[in-house]
Design an enzyme around this catalytic site. Structure first.
Site, short mmCIF file in Angstrom:
data_model
loop_
_atom_site.label_atom_id
_atom_site.label_comp_id
_atom_site.label_asym_id
_atom_site.label_seq_id
_atom_site.Cartn_x
_atom_site.Cartn_y
_atom_site.Cartn_z
N ASP A 60 0.82 -1.21 0.00
CA ASP A 60 0.00 0.00 0.00
C ASP A 60 0.86 1.26 0.00
O ASP A 60 0.35 2.36 -0.24
CB ASP A 60 -1.01 0.01 1.16
CG ASP A 60 -0.43 -0.34 2.50
OD1 ASP A 60 0.57 -1.08 2.55
OD2 ASP A 60 -0.97 0.11 3.52
N HIS B 96 5.17 -2.25 11.61
CA HIS B 96 4.72 -3.57 12.00
C HIS B 96 5.30 -4.65 11.09
O HIS B 96 4.87 -5.81 11.16
CB HIS B 96 3.17 -3.63 11.97
CG HIS B 96 2.57 -3.54 10.59
ND1 HIS B 96 1.79 -4.56 10.09
CD2 HIS B 96 2.67 -2.64 9.61
CE1 HIS B 96 1.40 -4.24 8.86
NE2 HIS B 96 1.94 -3.08 8.56
N ASP C 47 3.18 3.44 9.11
CA ASP C 47 1.86 3.00 9.60
C ASP C 47 1.55 3.47 11.03
O ASP C 47 0.38 3.62 11.40
CB ASP C 47 1.76 1.47 9.58
CG ASP C 47 1.46 0.93 8.19
OD1 ASP C 47 1.00 1.71 7.33
OD2 ASP C 47 1.68 -0.27 7.97
N TYR D 185 -7.52 0.99 14.46
CA TYR D 185 -6.29 0.72 13.70
C TYR D 185 -5.25 0.08 14.62
O TYR D 185 -4.60 -0.91 14.26
CB TYR D 185 -5.76 2.04 13.13
CG TYR D 185 -4.61 1.87 12.20
CD1 TYR D 185 -4.81 1.72 10.83
CD2 TYR D 185 -3.30 1.85 12.67
CE1 TYR D 185 -3.75 1.56 9.97
CE2 TYR D 185 -2.23 1.69 11.82
CZ TYR D 185 -2.46 1.55 10.47
OH TYR D 185 -1.39 1.38 9.62
N HIS E 111 -1.22 6.63 6.79
CA HIS E 111 -2.67 6.51 6.60
C HIS E 111 -3.37 7.55 7.47
O HIS E 111 -2.97 7.78 8.61
CB HIS E 111 -3.21 5.14 7.06
CG HIS E 111 -2.69 3.98 6.29
ND1 HIS E 111 -3.04 3.71 4.99
CD2 HIS E 111 -1.83 2.99 6.65
CE1 HIS E 111 -2.45 2.60 4.58
NE2 HIS E 111 -1.69 2.16 5.57
FE1 FEO Z 1 1.82 -1.94 6.69
FE2 FEO Z 1 -0.03 0.59 5.52
O1 FEO Z 1 1.08 -0.88 5.38
#
Ligand code: FEO
Length: 403
Positions: free
Chosen positions: A86, A148, A167, A195, A228
């Site tokens: 992503d 992560h 993230d 999240y 994000h």
């Molecule tokens: Fe661990 Fe937003 O990807």
């Protein structure tokens, strides 16, 4: 390029140039009811630098936003803080098109990017504490392994006190506002907690160490810019405090009762247990897995002290919707919970034993005895269910009192 996509100014020299995914509703098993954003950031330093990219289908949106402030071909450095697709999905195409002077990632990230994609350009590895001159500005790198992914790292732009945190400190929230202080606080807290529970929870001990490390480093954090959701500007301290609280996983007087039922016997038991928990002074959340999603359950567990799981037996197993949520919970490893299993069966009754194996596997302290009933619970069994609820409540009060 679509010229209606604009960059958003974050600070004197930094712009948000990401993409908004309004419609995504599943993120590898995590239900994202409010969509998400893939954030990329452009630093207009002497060496023009792009921090992270976006998911492959959103490449044109990102490039268009970049083009609203500079020609994308002028980007000289690209930093990949996190290799998950992503954030790196359009990296190979961007490298091919832009041909930046250098691409940077952590040591593990460099290897991961090469393993994921056909990238012909060298990727320069940076280590924890390394600094990169952008001419008139400087980036410092901080490894955040397993936050992560093993490749994960933060980048810090000292001159503008911006932490690019990939993230971490993010949330899945599509919005037209770019800053957290423009968004309703209850939505922010709910989505950030969801999240955290669905992505970050198993790495909570690392989060605590990282918060400590950042505090001791004396780094000033004016802005946290995650990969994000919104950018943290006025409420940096608030989100760090929430992370410290969630990572500590201190139990509260809250019980989550999760069940799946065939002909309502397990459901009636769940209700009796819930009444006992409430009579014992607990805040109860009762969740039937026909109606709730696994993401909701792990969210509720973030501040819970007890988890009670029930299922009917089907074909010598627990019901599949219960196996689903238990697999999810086992992977995310919530800590410091007490609990127990219960359920009903027609003739064999394996579900309760199988649930308890999972609960023990994630170190949930079992309180009292599991309750498994043939066909339909009578008044005596329902009395035992109620009593199990009050016993668990008592144990939780004692446990929290002893902390
Ligand atoms: Fe661990 Fe937003 O990807």
């Amino acid at each position: 390029m679509k010229d209606f996509y604009k960059a958003v100014k974050i600070s004197d020299h930094v712009y948000w140039v990401g993409a908004i995914d309004w419609n995504i509703r599943d993120f590898h098993g995590y239900r994202t009811r409010r969509g998400t954003t893939y954030n990329a950031y452009l630093i207009l330093a002497d060496k023009i630098t792009l921090i992270d990219t976006v998911k492959a289908p959103f490449k044109e949106e990102m490039l268009s936003r970049i083009a609203s402030v500079i020609d994308p071909m002028k980007i000289e450095y690209i930093v990949s803080n996190h290799s998950e697709m992503d954030h790196s999905g359009c990296l190979p195409e961007c490298i091919e098109m832009i041909k930046p002077e250098k691409v940077f990632a952590s040591v593990v990230g460099s290897k991961t990017l090469k393993d994921l994609f056909q990238i012909h350009q060298d990727i320069s590895s940076v280590k924890d504490g390394d600094r990169l001159s952008l001419g008139n500005m400087n980036l410092a790198f901080m490894e955040t392994r397993m936050l992560h992914w093993p490749d994960s790292m933060f980048s810090y732009l000292a001159e503008e006190q911006i932490l690019f945190s990939q993230d971490a400190f993010g949330m899945h929230l599509a919005a037209s506002d770019r800053f957290a202080d423009q968004i309703d606080q209850s939505i922010l807290e709910y989505e950030a907690a969801t999240y955290y529970a669905n992505i970050i929870l198993p790495y909570s001990p690392l989060v605590l160490k990282l918060i400590d490390k950042v505090a001791k480093s004396g780094l000033e954090l004016k802005v946290i810019a995650p990969d994000h959701g919104p950018v943290w500007r006025k409420n940096v301290k608030w989100i760090i405090e929430l992370y410290a609280r969630w990572a500590a996983q201190k139990p509260t007087l809250k019980a989550v009762v999760v069940y799946a039922t065939m002909w309502h016997s397990t459901e009636v038991m769940a209700r009796a247990i819930s009444e006992g928990l409430a009579a014992g002074g607990l805040n109860v959340k009762l969740m039937c897995m026909d109606e709730w999603h696994r993401s909701d359950v792990i969210y509720e567990l973030l501040d819970a002290g007890a988890l009670i799981i029930g299922s009917s037996t089907l074909n010598n197993q627990m019901l599949p919707q219960m196996a689903d949520v238990l697999t999810y919970i086992r992977g995310l490893r919530p800590a410091n919970l007490v609990g127990q299993a219960f359920g009903s069966f027609g003739w064999s009754g394996e579900a309760v034993g199988k649930i308890n194996e999972v609960l023990q596997g994630i170190n949930i302290e079992l309180v009292g005895e599991a309750i498994s009933v043939k066909l339909v619970p009578n008044a005596d069994i329902l009395g035992k269910c109620y009593a199990l609820g009050t016993l668990i409540a008592e144990r939780l009060h004692d446990g929290i009192g002893a902390l």
